[in-house]
Write an enzyme that holds these catalytic residues in place. Structure first.
Site, PDB file in Angstrom:
ATOM      1  N   HIS A   1      97.192  68.542  44.225  1.00  0.00           N
ATOM      2  CA  HIS A   1      98.460  68.400  44.938  1.00  0.00           C
ATOM      3  C   HIS A   1      98.303  68.258  46.445  1.00  0.00           C
ATOM      4  O   HIS A   1      99.306  68.205  47.154  1.00  0.00           O
ATOM      5  CB  HIS A   1      99.358  69.612  44.663  1.00  0.00           C
ATOM      6  CG  HIS A   1     100.016  69.594  43.327  1.00  0.00           C
ATOM      7  ND1 HIS A   1     101.147  68.851  43.045  1.00  0.00           N
ATOM      8  CD2 HIS A   1      99.697  70.222  42.169  1.00  0.00           C
ATOM      9  CE1 HIS A   1     101.494  69.041  41.786  1.00  0.00           C
ATOM     10  NE2 HIS A   1     100.638  69.860  41.232  1.00  0.00           N
TER      11      HIS A   1
ATOM     12  N   LYS B   1     111.931  71.906  54.140  1.00  0.00           N
ATOM     13  CA  LYS B   1     110.641  72.017  53.473  1.00  0.00           C
ATOM     14  C   LYS B   1     109.840  73.123  54.147  1.00  0.00           C
ATOM     15  O   LYS B   1     110.229  73.631  55.202  1.00  0.00           O
ATOM     16  CB  LYS B   1     109.870  70.697  53.496  1.00  0.00           C
ATOM     17  CG  LYS B   1     109.720  70.081  54.878  1.00  0.00           C
ATOM     18  CD  LYS B   1     109.068  68.711  54.802  1.00  0.00           C
ATOM     19  CE  LYS B   1     110.007  67.659  54.266  1.00  0.00           C
ATOM     20  NZ  LYS B   1     109.632  67.151  52.964  1.00  0.00           N
ATOM     21  N   ARG B   2     108.740  73.496  53.525  1.00  0.00           N
ATOM     22  CA  ARG B   2     107.853  74.506  54.103  1.00  0.00           C
ATOM     23  C   ARG B   2     107.479  74.116  55.535  1.00  0.00           C
ATOM     24  O   ARG B   2     107.210  72.947  55.814  1.00  0.00           O
ATOM     25  CB  ARG B   2     106.602  74.601  53.220  1.00  0.00           C
ATOM     26  CG  ARG B   2     105.557  75.573  53.655  1.00  0.00           C
ATOM     27  CD  ARG B   2     104.581  75.793  52.497  1.00  0.00           C
ATOM     28  NE  ARG B   2     104.086  74.549  51.932  1.00  0.00           N
ATOM     29  CZ  ARG B   2     102.913  73.997  52.277  1.00  0.00           C
ATOM     30  NH1 ARG B   2     102.145  74.567  53.190  1.00  0.00           N
ATOM     31  NH2 ARG B   2     102.520  72.888  51.690  1.00  0.00           N
TER      32      ARG B   2
ATOM     33  N   LYS C   1     103.748  68.731  58.046  1.00  0.00           N
ATOM     34  CA  LYS C   1     105.093  68.265  57.697  1.00  0.00           C
ATOM     35  C   LYS C   1     105.810  67.683  58.921  1.00  0.00           C
ATOM     36  O   LYS C   1     106.825  67.013  58.792  1.00  0.00           O
ATOM     37  CB  LYS C   1     105.925  69.415  57.127  1.00  0.00           C
ATOM     38  CG  LYS C   1     105.306  70.143  55.936  1.00  0.00           C
ATOM     39  CD  LYS C   1     105.519  69.419  54.643  1.00  0.00           C
ATOM     40  CE  LYS C   1     105.122  70.284  53.453  1.00  0.00           C
ATOM     41  NZ  LYS C   1     105.283  69.599  52.163  1.00  0.00           N
TER      42      LYS C   1
ATOM     43  N   THR D   1     108.818  66.143  46.734  1.00  0.00           N
ATOM     44  CA  THR D   1     109.883  66.053  45.735  1.00  0.00           C
ATOM     45  C   THR D   1     111.249  66.197  46.391  1.00  0.00           C
ATOM     46  O   THR D   1     112.246  65.751  45.829  1.00  0.00           O
ATOM     47  CB  THR D   1     109.721  67.124  44.640  1.00  0.00           C
ATOM     48  OG1 THR D   1     109.600  68.406  45.248  1.00  0.00           O
ATOM     49  CG2 THR D   1     108.496  66.836  43.789  1.00  0.00           C
TER      50      THR D   1
ATOM     51  N   LYS E   1     114.943  64.367  45.485  1.00  0.00           N
ATOM     52  CA  LYS E   1     116.216  65.075  45.292  1.00  0.00           C
ATOM     53  C   LYS E   1     117.277  64.536  46.238  1.00  0.00           C
ATOM     54  O   LYS E   1     118.435  64.340  45.847  1.00  0.00           O
ATOM     55  CB  LYS E   1     116.018  66.571  45.521  1.00  0.00           C
ATOM     56  CG  LYS E   1     115.060  67.227  44.566  1.00  0.00           C
ATOM     57  CD  LYS E   1     114.559  68.569  45.090  1.00  0.00           C
ATOM     58  CE  LYS E   1     113.359  69.044  44.298  1.00  0.00           C
ATOM     59  NZ  LYS E   1     112.666  70.176  44.925  1.00  0.00           N
TER      60      LYS E   1
END
Length: 800
Positions: free
Chosen positions: A343, A535-536, A541, A643, A647
């Protein structure tokens, strides 16, 4: 239904109707639903036994579950019936749903993906058991004090959990420490300490299929819970120490690993849940079969990322030591049943353990891994002789040197018959950059299975008005086959459909705006664009790129206040790991910038920044249906899939993103005109890094807009402490900007201006939104699981 609810209330909960609280009604309703699901669960298990069909053991450190009440009612097809029965008792189902606590069993995308996959396995009728840890506190509850993240224990089990079934008959001994002794010509792991792993089962219902699968989470219990003699001497805490030590292994998800003790606890956790899960998998096999050659036909063991990478060693230990198979037979079986999903391309996430630590905690496993490594070296020598002397060092499971280490990513690849990435781009990078030598040695092992999301949660439950609109427009077949959403594409030219979609989006934005005001005391305009990044919190990111863009926008708005700047609310949410100081500083920066610009009389009517604390599935159900713009802005080549991007697109948000992860595939589905792609490509990033010529200071000197923003951070314009954000400035300039924010900034800014232009034409924006929904069908977890079943597990389905 009403009679069943009242029976559970009065007999199961022990409360008369006229004294019942909402909490009592929730427990009674949940128990009613659980009883109905349990009947299906028993039927599913009976069918599995009678057909002898293969079961998948899905091992994951995280399962980020949603709330179970409405999901269970929907799976049973009695959602409306239950709502009406409760209403006759003067109770609203929606009030009960709000009482349910979200299980704190995951951190982010990995855990939510695992939960979506369990949903899809049951909905397709694919027999499976998810295995994980029953964390007592799980991921921390995030609070924010003066802009700083504070971690609090998330005591999600404070109230009784109506969804789980304790299974004390399913318990296994898990060892730590000790030594390896020879007994009767065979090696045995002896002495040391041990704990019992106790099974807690949660039912996972299928939608459109009767199947109910199992999520089995392991709790811990001491072998000897108390030393009575020590207690009687008055040493009360010492007497209870075995119990406390055993429970430590299941206390929290991802303990702080900045210390040796924290890393040891992490290794204990991984071994604890892997050992119990492999023992349970083999027990289930042996209950029905006595021929080991059947194991690959009846069992698949899947490693969800590298956390369960001890599984090959534990499986070999059990087969060789306990069941006395010879090594070659055991290894052949292991490599046929094991498979591995990678992942992440981040080296730090690939689980590398010092051999001295493993020797202390898992001495027999280290021996087995060293033997796997030795035999692998022999295989390479037989294959290449002396023509590739450097190859073994590039693939060795045990890395030598002064401080030898075990590379768990390499062990996972070596022991698995299939290895997959989670998007087309990521799978290519896994082959070409992460494990290139393995891909050369075993090209047939490598596959791609693009991630997906469960439409049951992320559309049916999270956005029921949109689900109903889709039902009315194209029928309900999309609920079982999400690719049918493509039938919506002509509706992009239907003004009435677009008008209804806009009304649904606005209602969702009003709902989120009310929550923001309730929780933060900040009033936001639901007519503004809701620009979302949830998100985290992690440097890769690139939440920091978003914040630089917010400040640049604020500067530009102040410089030209009369320009037509569309109103925008930037919404951020996510947790930073407790020991990740830079990520926590980014959280603080978001709050300080927000406090500054939200109170600016010149711009606050058109620009606000809000950070919603304690992001979880329940909060996501508010944010995602309300989003207009979805920021997916990681540096190309760093995000495996994502993901959240799926969504948000499914709920009609337009993506602003790099050509990274599944963004590439979303762009293929929705078309280049309905997505905002910016920044360097993967190959351009690689070329830049290989050139060695990147200079973030050079970009800083030549971009006045960027220079102004960074100087504002360095000068403390957004902080009472002028030096507070110097570490961020230093990372961008003196640290040479590891994730290349400055290299992508100008492209990001230009993409944001394209977003502004598109938003001004609301009719066109809604047409784009329709096409995003229509293009999201490929990203169903049902499709992902079908791919796993056919290409990875060779598994079959129960009859519908």
């Amino acid at each position: 239904m009403k009679q069943a609810l009242l029976a559970r209330l009065t007999l199961g909960i022990g409360v008369p109707e006229d004294e019942a609280t909402l909490r009592d009604w929730f427990q009674a309703t949940a128990l009613t639903v659980r009883e109905l699901l349990t009947a299906r669960w028993h039927e599913t298990n009976r069918q599995i036994r009678e057909t002898g069909i293969k079961q998948v053991s899905y091992l994951s450190m995280e399962f980020l579950l949603g709330r179970g009440l409405q999901n269970g009612l929907m799976a049973l097809g009695i959602l409306d019936e239950c709502r009406e029965a409760l209403a006759e008792c003067g109770v609203k189902l929606e009030d009960l749903a709000e009482l349910e606590v979200t299980p704190a069993l995951g951190n982010g995308g990995l855990g939510r993906l695992a939960a979506c996959f369990l949903d899809s396995m049951a909905s397709l009728g694919l027999p499976s058991i998810g295995y994980g840890i029953r964390y007592e506190f799980g991921m921390f509850r995030q609070e924010v004090l003066d802009g700083w993240q504070i971690e609090r224990p998330d005591d999600w089990l404070a109230d009784s959990n109506p969804w789980e079934l304790m299974r004390p008959e399913r318990q296994y001994l898990v060892r730590f420490g000790g030594r390896v002794a020879e007994e009767g010509g065979r090696l045995r792991w002896v002495d040391g300490e041990a704990v019992h792993a106790i099974a807690y089962d949660t039912l996972v219902p299928g939608h459109g299929h009767y199947a109910v699968n199992t999520l089995r989470l392991w709790g811990a219990r001491a072998v000897h819970p108390m030393d009575l003699a020590t207690f009687n001497r008055g040493a009360f805490m010492e007497a209870l120490s075995p119990r406390l030590r055993a429970r430590t292994v299941v206390r929290v998800l991802y303990p702080d690993d900045s210390t040796v003790e924290g890393r040891e606890l992490r290794l204990r956790q991984e071994h604890f849940f892997v050992s119990a899960s492999i023992q349970d998998t083999l027990r289930r096999f042996l209950d029905e079969h006595d021929d080991w050659s059947l194991l690959p036909e009846k069992v698949s063991i899947h490693l969800n990322d590298t956390h369960p990478a001890l599984a090959p060693a534990e499986l070999m230990r059990l087969l060789v030591d306990d069941y006395e198979l010879d090594w070659e037979q055991a290894w052949a079986l292991a490599t046929k049943v094991l498979s591995y999903t990678n992942h992440t391309l981040m080296p730090e996430a690939l689980e590398i353990w010092p051999c001295d630590m493993m020797a202390r905690l898992l001495p027999r496993h280290l021996q087995i891994i060293e033997e796997i490594n030795r035999r692998f070296g022999q295989e390479l020598h037989a294959r290449f002789g002396g023509s590739r002397p450097e190859l073994f060092s590039q693939v060795a499971v045990v890395e030598g040197g002064d401080h030898p280490r075990v590379n768990m990513g390499r062990l996972s690849v070596l022991a698995s018959h299939k290895v997959n990435g989670v998007s087309q781009l990521h799978s290519r990078l896994v082959r070409e950059r992460l494990f290139p030598q393995f891909a050369e040695l075993y090209p047939e092992r490598f596959e791609n299975v693009t991630n997906g999301i469960a439409p049951r949660l992320w559309l049916n439950l999270a956005n029921p008005s949109l689900a109903q609109l889709i039902d009315e427009t194209i029928g309900q077949n999309w609920r079982r086959d999400l690719t049918r959403l493509a039938d919506l594409r002509p509706q992009a030219e239907n003004d009435e459909f677009c008008r209804r979609l806009a009304a649904i989006k606005f209602a969702n934005k009003q709902r989120l705006a009310a929550l923001i005001e309730h929780r933060l005391g900040i009033a936001v305009d639901p007519t503004a664009m809701f620009d979302v990044q949830v998100k985290r919190i992690h440097e890769y990111k690139r939440q920091l790129l978003n914040l630089l863009g917010v400040v640049a926008r604020w500067n530009a708005m102040r410089a030209t206040p009369d320009q037509d700047w569309p109103a925008r609310v930037v919404i951020m949410a996510g947790k930073a790991a407790s020991a990740y100081h830079m990520a926590k500083l980014i959280v603080k920066l978001a709050h300080d910038i927000g406090h500054h610009i939200n109170n600016d009389p010149v711009t606050s009517d058109r620009l606000k920044l809000v950070f919603l604390p304690d992001y979880n599935v329940s909060l996501a159900e508010y944010i995602i249906p309300a989003a207009d713009l979805s920021q997916q802005i990681s540096l190309a080549g760093t995000e495996a899939s994502g993901t959240g991007n799926m969504k948000l697109a499914l709920n009609g948000a337009l993506t602003l993103g790099t050509a990274d992860g599944a963004n590439v595939e979303i762009a293929e589905e929705v078309g280049p005109d309905d997505i905002f792609i910016f920044g360097m490509s993967v190959d351009e990033v690689a070329a830049l890094n290989q050139s060695g010529t990147y200079s973030s200071r050079e970009i800083y000197r030549n971009n006045h807009q960027l220079q102004e923003v960074i100087d504002q951070l360095g000068a403390g314009q957004f902080s009472s402490d002028p030096a507070r954000f110097w570490p961020i400035v230093d990372s961008l300039l003196d640290g040479n900007d590891h994730f290349r924010l400055l290299a992508d900034f100008d492209s990001y800014w230009q993409a944001q201006r394209r977003v502004d232009a598109a938003w001004r034409d609301q009719a066109s924006w809604m047409r784009k939104s329709v096409r995003n929904i229509a293009g999201a069908g490929r990203f169903s977890s049902d499709r992902s699981i079908s791919d796993y079943a056919s290409r990875i597990w060779n598994a079959q389905y129960l009859p519908a």
